[in-house]
Design a protein around this motif. Structure first.
Motif, short mmCIF file in Angstrom:
data_model
loop_
_atom_site.label_atom_id
_atom_site.label_comp_id
_atom_site.label_asym_id
_atom_site.label_seq_id
_atom_site.Cartn_x
_atom_site.Cartn_y
_atom_site.Cartn_z
N GLU A 51 0.84 -1.19 0.00
CA GLU A 51 0.00 0.00 0.00
C GLU A 51 0.88 1.25 0.00
N TRP A 72 1.63 6.88 2.11
CA TRP A 72 0.76 7.87 2.74
C TRP A 72 -0.47 7.21 3.39
N ASN A 73 -0.74 5.95 3.06
CA ASN A 73 -1.82 5.23 3.73
C ASN A 73 -1.35 4.56 5.02
N ARG A 74 -0.05 4.62 5.26
CA ARG A 74 0.51 3.96 6.44
C ARG A 74 1.01 4.96 7.49
N GLN A 91 8.58 0.70 -1.70
CA GLN A 91 7.40 0.79 -2.56
C GLN A 91 7.78 0.96 -4.03
#
Length: 480
Positions: free
Chosen positions: A58, A61-63, A265
């Protein structure tokens, strides 16, 4: 570009065969070692290229919540605590200064270890020993050397082009600061970390998420400055100094972990491959999983003969693996392979009987008799097993066909009573009560030694009353 498995188009690929240009997911390569980045193509046998998990993870920025929890593990807290509070106990002399500098080097070493650890797929901090043992202390010196060179660039720009060029150089240096750190963490050399071409290349490969990361850096720097100002305004220096230092160390680990995750990522764009290490233990070698993947690939390629060969070999084990028998049954019925159905009918019927698949048994028997009109099962136990499954799904006429002349064909079989009770129950379901009663009486006369003998009277009573033949009701009375 995102890679997808050739055989599972909705699943991200983890392996690529550069020889036959086929991409595989984890399900297709259960015997490959993702931790060692080693696997062989099941088609050509060539060594596979590992693609990593970059396209599955993911976005960073979602973590954000996980990033802010990152420093609060035992190892990382101990590192920050030791490097922050131990200096308070040091004497104000040369020895104290040396110890302070060693602790500072250890802290910088640990922060860079956080980047590498995260880039390798670890989502938990490195062990405490990473900060204080082994090699790698030079990374702190390289870090400060990079900062000195960046300052020199700004100063030189001011000397050459005046304040405007100095301002532009300062803006560039601040913008590429995370890129400096990431390249230094990966290359462990000052040259690549200050090369403008490398810096611009890294930022362009990551794209706009780099600027999201940079925004978080600015916010954390501002927050750290605000905490430091608050501490020195409201607490004594002896308390304010370690407090501000602890907060700064915490924010540093958070941001270095974020930089490592961004590299993780965008690993494909940056030319390396890595996978989650803390969440996915190395799979145990399991031959059955390799067989499963081979069968799946052969079927999806339309190579039914190869799939059949694998399955036939697999079901030869004793006892046969139920999943392989099911796959063999599905393949043979889907391809209408009556010859192989005939060859494996015993195993298939046993499996269907165990699952009470009466309708499927009726269909298979129809296929077998269609291929050979004289076909009849010759195993009394299997016949009764199938008959009971047929009856359980209302295939009562098929029960009568299957059990025809059973006592004549197998006069010494121990399954006569059980089989003929199933016949009687099927006849009752068809409303043929006289014939059902006749079979029950046959069991009573011929099966005096059989455990069913004592229950036949109850079945006969139910037949006289034209009730479903379910036998005597259970009793829970306890004798006095």
């Amino acid at each position: 570009m995102k890679h997808y498995c050739h055989y599972h188009p909705n699943t991200a690929a983890k392996w690529l065969c550069t020889h036959c240009q086929t991409e595989y997911c984890v399900a297709c390569m259960p015997d490959a070692d993702t931790h060692r980045r080693h696997g062989h193509c099941p088609h050509c046998g060539q060594t596979l290229r590992y693609l990593g998990a970059g396209k599955e993870v993911e976005p960073f920025w979602n973590r954000i919540p996980q990033f802010f929890r990152y420093p609060f593990h035992t190892d990382s807290l101990l590192v920050i605590g030791i490097c922050t509070f131990v200096p308070l106990l040091l004497p104000a002399n040369l020895i104290g200064l040396i110890i302070f500098l060693v602790l500072l080097l250890a802290l910088f070493k640990y922060t860079y270890a956080v980047i590498n650890h995260t880039t390798e797929g670890h989502m938990t901090p490195p062990p405490l020993a990473t900060a204080f043992t082994g090699s790698g202390f030079s990374i702190a010196i390289q870090h400060w050397l990079v900062n000195i060179l960046a300052g020199g660039l700004t100063y030189s720009a001011g000397m050459v082009g005046g304040p405007l060029l100095a301002l532009a150089a300062t803006a560039f240096v601040m913008l590429v600061l995370p890129a400096n750190v990431m390249i230094l963490a990966m290359e462990r050399e000052v040259g690549p970390a200050v090369n403008p071409i490398n810096l611009v290349s890294l930022i362009s490969r990551i794209g706009w998420p780099y600027f999201v990361l940079y925004l978080h850096l600015i916010m954390m720097v501002l927050a750290s400055v605000a905490v430091e100002e608050f501490a020195f305004q409201n607490f004594a220096p002896m308390l304010a100094l370690p407090l501000s230092g602890f907060i700064a160390g915490t924010f540093a680990l958070i941001f270095f972990h974020m930089m490592g995750y961004l590299l993780f990522q965008y690993q494909e764009e940056l030319g390396f491959a890595s996978d989650f290490q803390d969440e996915t233990p190395a799979p145990a070698q399991d031959r059955s999983r390799r067989l499963e993947a081979d069968i799946d690939m052969h079927v999806k390629e339309g190579q039914y003969d190869r799939a059949l060969a694998v399955l036939k070999s697999a079901v030869k084990s004793n006892p046969p693996h139920p999943q392989r028998v099911e796959q063999l049954y599905r393949l043979l019925t889907a391809t209408n392979n009556a010859e192989e159905l005939m060859r494996h009918h015993r195993i298939l019927l046993h499996w269907l009987g165990d699952r009470h698949e009466g309708t499927a048994i009726a269909g298979l028997l129809k296929t077998l008799t269609g291929r050979d009109p004289a076909f009849r099962l010759d195993d009394p136990e299997l016949i009764v097993h199938c008959a009971r499954a047929l009856h359980s799904q209302g295939e009562n006429r098929e029960v009568l066909k299957l059990m025809q002349d059973f006592h004549k064909r197998f006069p010494d079989s121990e399954h006569i009573a059980t089989g003929y009770l199933t016949v009687a129950q099927s006849l009752a379901q068809l409303g043929l009560w006289e014939k059902a009663t006749a079979f029950l009486n046959f069991i009573k006369q011929r099966g005096a030694q059989h455990p069913l003998h004592g229950k036949i009277d109850a079945y006969l009573e139910q037949a006289r009353n034209q009730q479903p033949l379910r036998g005597p009701a259970a009793s829970f009375d306890v004798g006095e």
